[in-house]
Design a protein around this motif. Structure first.
Motif, PDB file in Angstrom:
ATOM      1  N   ARG A  20       0.795  -1.164   0.079  1.00  0.00           N
ATOM      2  CA  ARG A  20      -0.103   0.008   0.009  1.00  0.00           C
ATOM      3  C   ARG A  20       0.719   1.236  -0.131  1.00  0.00           C
ATOM      4  O   ARG A  20       1.557   1.649   1.015  1.00  0.00           O
ATOM      5  CB  ARG A  20      -0.942   0.029   1.316  1.00  0.00           C
ATOM      6  CG  ARG A  20      -2.136   1.048   1.243  1.00  0.00           C
ATOM      7  CD  ARG A  20      -2.942   0.824   2.209  1.00  0.00           C
ATOM      8  NE  ARG A  20      -3.876  -0.240   2.186  1.00  0.00           N
ATOM      9  CZ  ARG A  20      -4.895  -0.229   1.375  1.00  0.00           C
ATOM     10  NH1 ARG A  20      -5.185   0.507   0.607  1.00  0.00           N
ATOM     11  NH2 ARG A  20      -5.357  -1.516   1.195  1.00  0.00           N
ATOM     12  N   PRO A  21       1.066   1.888  -1.212  1.00  0.00           N
ATOM     13  CA  PRO A  21       1.804   3.068  -1.239  1.00  0.00           C
ATOM     14  C   PRO A  21       1.373   4.200  -0.471  1.00  0.00           C
ATOM     15  O   PRO A  21       0.094   4.267  -0.122  1.00  0.00           O
ATOM     16  CB  PRO A  21       1.873   3.480  -2.763  1.00  0.00           C
ATOM     17  CG  PRO A  21       0.773   2.862  -3.217  1.00  0.00           C
ATOM     18  CD  PRO A  21       0.406   1.686  -2.501  1.00  0.00           C
ATOM     19  N   PRO A  34      -2.673  -2.652 -10.527  1.00  0.00           N
ATOM     20  CA  PRO A  34      -1.671  -1.712 -11.049  1.00  0.00           C
ATOM     21  C   PRO A  34      -0.258  -2.691 -11.234  1.00  0.00           C
ATOM     22  O   PRO A  34      -0.276  -3.772 -10.996  1.00  0.00           O
ATOM     23  CB  PRO A  34      -1.367  -1.000  -9.969  1.00  0.00           C
ATOM     24  CG  PRO A  34      -2.467  -0.860  -8.959  1.00  0.00           C
ATOM     25  CD  PRO A  34      -2.997  -2.287  -9.143  1.00  0.00           C
ATOM     26  N   ALA A  72       0.192   7.031  -1.481  1.00  0.00           N
ATOM     27  CA  ALA A  72      -1.015   7.407  -2.320  1.00  0.00           C
ATOM     28  C   ALA A  72      -1.295   6.189  -3.388  1.00  0.00           C
ATOM     29  O   ALA A  72      -0.378   5.710  -4.045  1.00  0.00           O
ATOM     30  CB  ALA A  72      -0.731   8.780  -2.999  1.00  0.00           C
ATOM     31  N   GLY A  73      -2.508   6.248  -3.757  1.00  0.00           N
ATOM     32  CA  GLY A  73      -3.074   5.235  -4.811  1.00  0.00           C
ATOM     33  C   GLY A  73      -3.362   3.961  -4.452  1.00  0.00           C
ATOM     34  O   GLY A  73      -3.420   3.621  -3.175  1.00  0.00           O
ATOM     35  N   PRO A  74      -3.745   3.036  -5.205  1.00  0.00           N
ATOM     36  CA  PRO A  74      -4.138   1.984  -4.778  1.00  0.00           C
ATOM     37  C   PRO A  74      -2.885   0.770  -4.582  1.00  0.00           C
ATOM     38  O   PRO A  74      -1.923   1.188  -4.959  1.00  0.00           O
ATOM     39  CB  PRO A  74      -4.839   1.171  -6.132  1.00  0.00           C
ATOM     40  CG  PRO A  74      -3.982   2.096  -7.222  1.00  0.00           C
ATOM     41  CD  PRO A  74      -3.972   3.439  -6.728  1.00  0.00           C
ATOM     42  N   VAL A 116      -0.481  -2.014  -4.567  1.00  0.00           N
ATOM     43  CA  VAL A 116       0.243  -2.668  -6.115  1.00  0.00           C
ATOM     44  C   VAL A 116       0.920  -3.745  -5.769  1.00  0.00           C
ATOM     45  O   VAL A 116       1.501  -4.188  -4.595  1.00  0.00           O
ATOM     46  CB  VAL A 116       1.359  -1.614  -6.352  1.00  0.00           C
ATOM     47  CG1 VAL A 116       0.789  -0.345  -6.710  1.00  0.00           C
ATOM     48  CG2 VAL A 116       2.378  -1.390  -5.487  1.00  0.00           C
ATOM     49  N   ARG A 150       5.655  -3.917  -9.175  1.00  0.00           N
ATOM     50  CA  ARG A 150       6.779  -2.996  -8.839  1.00  0.00           C
ATOM     51  C   ARG A 150       7.990  -4.033  -8.332  1.00  0.00           C
ATOM     52  O   ARG A 150       7.541  -4.765  -7.750  1.00  0.00           O
ATOM     53  CB  ARG A 150       6.444  -1.993  -7.667  1.00  0.00           C
ATOM     54  CG  ARG A 150       5.394  -1.116  -7.747  1.00  0.00           C
ATOM     55  CD  ARG A 150       5.686  -0.076  -9.106  1.00  0.00           C
ATOM     56  NE  ARG A 150       4.762   0.842  -9.175  1.00  0.00           N
ATOM     57  CZ  ARG A 150       3.709   0.971  -9.989  1.00  0.00           C
ATOM     58  NH1 ARG A 150       3.595  -0.085 -10.999  1.00  0.00           N
ATOM     59  NH2 ARG A 150       2.872   1.861  -9.889  1.00  0.00           N
TER      60      ARG A 150
END
Length: 131
Positions: free
Chosen positions: A55-56, A100, A58-60, A62, A103
């Protein structure tokens, strides 16, 4: 002349597949280490693997993978459950799940949630896992 084989992972990890192999993009069957853990259904059916997402700020969330086990341990701690998979099929599965882009070797903020030995015992102790 046959068409040049191009790894399907290139587009999944953010590289233009039409440009073929790129520096920094691992070959399709490269083993990577992925945060994951088994789930044992209460009904006794076959266990399954749940992949953990990062969980970064910000954002969904990944999907993540690490090129070495020490990198996974440095990022997520020594108690983190993991599995080794080939990066290509894993990236494709994450894409098919509409997640997404994968990474590889992400920077992980220190102090985030980490698995502890107590967590593993609670979830996978002898009584829970049926061992």
């Amino acid at each position: 002349m046959a068409e040049q084989a191009v790894s399907r992972i290139l587009g999944i990890v953010g590289v233009d597949a039409a440009k073929s192999a790129q520096p920094g993009v691992p070959p399709y069957h490269t083993p990577v280490f992925v945060p994951a853990h088994p789930r044992y259904p209460a009904d006794g059916s076959a266990p399954r693997i749940d992949f953990e997402l990062l969980r970064p700020p910000a954002g969904p969330p990944v999907p993540v993978a690490f090129s070495t086990l020490p990198k996974l341990v440095d990022a997520l701690g020594p108690m983190q459950p993991w599995i080794a998979v080939s990066i290509g099929p894993f990236a494709e599965a994450m894409r098919d799940a509409r997640l997404p882009k994968l990474r590889l070797d992400p920077q992980v903020a220190p102090g985030g949630p980490r698995w502890r030995s107590e967590d593993l015992e609670r979830m996978y102790g002898e009584d829970e896992a049926g061992a």
